[in-house]
Design a protein around this motif. Structure first.
Motif, PDB file in Angstrom:
ATOM      1  N   CYS A 142      -2.087  19.967  26.239  1.00  0.00           N
ATOM      2  CA  CYS A 142      -1.924  19.759  27.673  1.00  0.00           C
ATOM      3  C   CYS A 142      -2.396  18.362  28.078  1.00  0.00           C
ATOM      4  O   CYS A 142      -3.191  17.728  27.394  1.00  0.00           O
ATOM      5  CB  CYS A 142      -2.732  20.820  28.434  1.00  0.00           C
ATOM      6  N   ASP A 163      -4.370  17.850  30.372  1.00  0.00           N
ATOM      7  CA  ASP A 163      -5.647  18.043  31.061  1.00  0.00           C
ATOM      8  C   ASP A 163      -6.640  16.910  30.757  1.00  0.00           C
ATOM      9  O   ASP A 163      -6.842  16.535  29.599  1.00  0.00           O
ATOM     10  CB  ASP A 163      -6.258  19.385  30.641  1.00  0.00           C
ATOM     11  N   GLY A 216       0.545  21.740  30.386  1.00  0.00           N
ATOM     12  CA  GLY A 216       0.496  23.018  29.698  1.00  0.00           C
ATOM     13  C   GLY A 216       0.570  22.939  28.188  1.00  0.00           C
ATOM     14  O   GLY A 216       0.301  23.907  27.497  1.00  0.00           O
ATOM     15  N   HIS A 258      -5.600  25.416  26.681  1.00  0.00           N
ATOM     16  CA  HIS A 258      -7.021  25.352  27.050  1.00  0.00           C
ATOM     17  C   HIS A 258      -7.319  26.266  28.226  1.00  0.00           C
ATOM     18  O   HIS A 258      -6.427  26.601  29.016  1.00  0.00           O
ATOM     19  CB  HIS A 258      -7.421  23.910  27.385  1.00  0.00           C
ATOM     20  N   CYS A 302      -6.386  26.171  32.821  1.00  0.00           N
ATOM     21  CA  CYS A 302      -5.236  25.258  32.852  1.00  0.00           C
ATOM     22  C   CYS A 302      -4.531  25.315  34.212  1.00  0.00           C
ATOM     23  O   CYS A 302      -4.382  26.391  34.799  1.00  0.00           O
ATOM     24  CB  CYS A 302      -4.242  25.618  31.749  1.00  0.00           C
ATOM     25  N   GLY A 303      -4.080  24.169  34.670  1.00  0.00           N
ATOM     26  CA  GLY A 303      -3.345  24.104  35.936  1.00  0.00           C
ATOM     27  C   GLY A 303      -2.074  24.930  35.924  1.00  0.00           C
ATOM     28  O   GLY A 303      -1.625  25.410  36.974  1.00  0.00           O
TER      29      GLY A 303
HETATM   30 ZN   LIG Z   1      -3.674  22.393  31.122  1.00  0.00          ZN
END
Ligand SMILES: [Zn+2]
Length: 164
Positions: free
Chosen positions: A36, A38, A61, A89, A92-93
């Motif tokens: 991801c 992130d 993602g 993870h 996650c969004g």
């Molecule tokens: Zn994420």
């Protein structure tokens, strides 16, 4: 001053502190990682990797999209990688939206429905397993045996393997 200007200054200091060297374009560990975007996951630090050792493909993602398959095909066929490590993870969004909801938001704001799949998910482990299967099922990738999926905990920094 925008943050990019600040980063340009950081880069000048970074480059000044290093000696010039050239590494092979082919990753020395023969590994590609898909994860991801992130900002809390420092892939190289978390895995003890150095420059020139692995490809790292990132999107929202860590989803196995056609574009990720495109990059993996280049990675394996042209640049010699053999293993694929998939890392989702915690927190996650992509767990905070739904496909239909985000699609409707985009269409409502712009008048245009996106051509791309949103690829949100709720169950991390299930999505890791789906990602592993997408890699294993791709006819464009010559090396599909050594594909393993993991979840990274952004608070403890620990990786957990998701069994197939
Ligand atoms: Zn994420």
């Amino acid at each position: 001053m925008g943050v990019i200007d600040e980063l340009l200054g950081n880069n000048r200091d970074f480059a000044a502190g290093l000696t010039e060297r050239h590494l092979d374009v082919r990753p020395s560990r023969r590994l590609a990682i898909v994860t991801c975007m992130d900002s809390r996951l420092d892939v190289f630090a978390a895995l003890g990797l150095g420059d020139g050792e692995a490809h790292v493909l990132r999107n929202a993602g860590g989803v196995i999209t056609d574009d990720v398959i495109r990059s993996l095909a280049i990675s394996q066929r042209l640049l010699g990688t053999r293993e694929v490590m998939l890392i989702h993870h915690s927190d996650c969004g992509m767990q905070k939206v739904t496909d239909d909801g985000f699609r409707a938001e985009l269409q409502g704001d712009t008048g245009v429905a996106p051509a791309f799949a949103i690829e949100s998910f709720t169950d991390l482990d299930a999505d890791v397993r789906q990602s592993v299967l997408r890699v294993r099922n791709s006819p464009f990738l010559p090396h599909r045996d050594a594909v393993r999926g993991f979840v990274y905990d952004v608070d403890t920094h620990r990786l957990r393997e998701v069994s197939g």
